[in-house]
Design a protein around this motif. Structure first.
Motif, PDB file in Angstrom:
ATOM      1  N   ALA A 172     -13.684   2.463  15.887  1.00 15.34           N
ATOM      2  CA  ALA A 172     -14.179   1.441  16.810  1.00 15.34           C
ATOM      3  C   ALA A 172     -13.191   1.200  17.933  1.00 15.34           C
ATOM      4  CB  ALA A 172     -14.446   0.138  16.063  1.00 15.34           C
ATOM      5  N   TYR A 173     -13.744   0.678  19.032  1.00 17.22           N
ATOM      6  CA  TYR A 173     -12.908   0.226  20.144  1.00 17.22           C
ATOM      7  C   TYR A 173     -13.369  -1.166  20.549  1.00 17.22           C
ATOM      8  CZ  TYR A 173     -10.894  -0.495  24.715  1.00 17.22           C
ATOM      9  OH  TYR A 173     -10.217  -1.037  25.769  1.00 17.22           O
ATOM     10  N   ASP A 174     -12.424  -2.069  20.673  1.00 23.58           N
ATOM     11  CA  ASP A 174     -12.687  -3.408  21.163  1.00 23.58           C
ATOM     12  C   ASP A 174     -11.364  -3.994  21.638  1.00 23.58           C
ATOM     13  OD1 ASP A 174     -15.185  -5.642  20.583  1.00 23.58           O
ATOM     14  OD2 ASP A 174     -13.216  -6.456  21.086  1.00 23.58           O
ATOM     15  N   LEU A 175     -11.440  -4.825  22.658  1.00 19.46           N
ATOM     16  CA  LEU A 175     -10.217  -5.463  23.148  1.00 19.46           C
ATOM     17  C   LEU A 175      -9.623  -6.401  22.116  1.00 19.46           C
ATOM     18  CD1 LEU A 175     -11.318  -6.292  26.824  1.00 19.46           C
ATOM     19  CD2 LEU A 175      -9.832  -4.431  26.064  1.00 19.46           C
ATOM     20  N   TYR A 176     -10.477  -6.869  21.204  1.00 19.29           N
ATOM     21  CA  TYR A 176     -10.025  -7.823  20.181  1.00 19.29           C
ATOM     22  C   TYR A 176     -10.445  -7.314  18.800  1.00 19.29           C
ATOM     23  CZ  TYR A 176      -9.785 -10.588  24.444  1.00 19.29           C
ATOM     24  OH  TYR A 176      -9.516 -11.017  25.719  1.00 19.29           O
ATOM     25  N   PRO A 177      -9.643  -6.473  18.166  1.00 19.94           N
ATOM     26  CA  PRO A 177      -9.987  -5.934  16.849  1.00 19.94           C
ATOM     27  C   PRO A 177     -10.256  -7.034  15.839  1.00 19.94           C
ATOM     28  CG  PRO A 177      -8.123  -4.756  17.791  1.00 19.94           C
ATOM     29  CD  PRO A 177      -8.376  -5.926  18.682  1.00 19.94           C
ATOM     30  N   ASP A 178     -11.189  -6.765  14.950  1.00 19.04           N
ATOM     31  CA  ASP A 178     -11.609  -7.722  13.932  1.00 19.04           C
ATOM     32  C   ASP A 178     -10.954  -7.358  12.597  1.00 19.04           C
ATOM     33  OD1 ASP A 178     -13.489  -8.602  11.644  1.00 19.04           O
ATOM     34  OD2 ASP A 178     -14.242  -9.753  13.347  1.00 19.04           O
TER      35      ASP A 178
END
Length: 330
Positions: A172-178
């Motif tokens: 996954a890619y996201d500015l705010y990893p979960d």
């Protein structure tokens, strides 16, 4: 309180009028999208309720302010179609529905992936014509495939949960990893690495100036030959002509889009008796490995119920307190 609804269909009226029994607002419904061509028709309303293809640029917002509009209520999650700078300048508040049945969009994403892969739409038509051949219907297992998910907000998370159930490996890619997703085995990585490693890429991010045409000639060149791409987010995440070139070159093996960068001229309309002048969408739909649905991913009973509930509650909250948890601010 009088509210003008734009881009309305019969189902919008049904769900909003049902929820309005709690509030008693006065509704005016317009089938057309909101834009410069219709904005002057607004009279005596204080709120406009709009959808994904309404165009609220500076010109429109200035007229809305002159007409006494105090609130733009988006009955959708995205707000890229609203000039927030102009809205703030003219003193118009903006609210949206940031989350409504994320499972609806996530499930449609998986439905598109399964349809493209296992070719159930083609099998259905074959069998109706008494053709029981399997030639041309070969698919692949999703189990153990590497799925790259761009955007791990509520919809991205819901899709990941489904994909994990198939036994897929998720990057996954996201500015705010979960952290909860990391604990579940999701590996966050860079965009370049995701492009390089993914067998399947699913887009679940909002449209911003930074990711406009995220899927383009350069990013496609980094991907595996025969990559599968599914977009149920926003049309302008994909450079359509670059995607067409990649389809011709077999770089893209399967493409599923529920959104399209010129969709406001097509989607939510019955054009079956007209000649569609958009050569690009016609070309896209001619590919046997492309599946197009008309911004349908959100379209479930649960989602429409939540959209109407949360939109009207936000309007009521702003009336009573001057703000709402779902307000969009700069």
């Amino acid at each position: 309180m009088k509210i003008a609804f734009f881009s309305t269909k019969p189902y919008d009226k049904v769900f909003f009028e049902r929820e309005n029994e709690t509030y008693g607002f006065q509704f005016s419904f317009y089938e057309t999208h909101l834009g410069p061509h219709i904005v002057n028709a607004i009279e005596n309303e204080e709120v406009v309720c709009v959808f994904v293809n309404d165009k609220l640029n500076r010109q429109v917002i200035e007229v809305l302010a002159q007409k006494g509009i105090k609130l733009i209520a988006l009955r959708c999650a995205g707000f890229n179609n609203v000039d927030l700078v102009a809205a703030k300048e003219f003193g118009i508040q903006v609210c949206r529905v940031p989350a409504y049945s994320p499972e609806a969009v996530a499930e449609h994403t998986m439905a598109m992936l399964l349809t493209l892969n296992r070719k159930t739409h083609k099998a259905y038509n074959r069998v109706r014509e008494q053709n029981f051949s399997l030639n041309g219907l070969l698919g692949f297992n999703i189990h153990q495939k590497k799925i790259g998910v761009i955007g791990t907000g509520k919809i991205g998370k819901a899709f990941i949960r489904i994909a994990l159930g198939f036994g897929a490996e998720i990057i996954a890619y996201d500015l705010y990893p979960d952290q909860n997703l990391i604990n579940a085995g999701v590996q966050y990585t860079s965009l370049d690495q995701l492009f390089k490693d993914s067998d399947i890429i699913s887009l679940h991010c909002p449209l911003t100036p930074d990711n406009h045409y995220l899927i383009n000639k350069e990013s496609l060149a980094k991907m595996k030959d025969g990559v599968t791409i599914i977009n149920t987010s926003r049309g302008n995440l994909i450079h359509t002509n670059d995607a067409i070139s990649a389809l011709k070159e077999h770089k893209i093996g399967l493409l599923g889009i529920d959104v399209y960068e010129q969709e406001e001229k097509l989607f939510f309309k019955d054009l079956s008796s007209t000649i569609i002048e958009d050569d690009t969408i016609q070309l896209l739909m001619s590919f046997p490995n492309v599946l197009v649905t008309a911004h349908q991913a959100f379209f479930t009973t649960e989602a429409l119920t939540q959209i109407s509930q949360r939109t009207l509650k936000s309007i009521a909250d702003i009336l009573s307190t001057g703000t709402t948890d779902n307000e969009v601010t700069l």
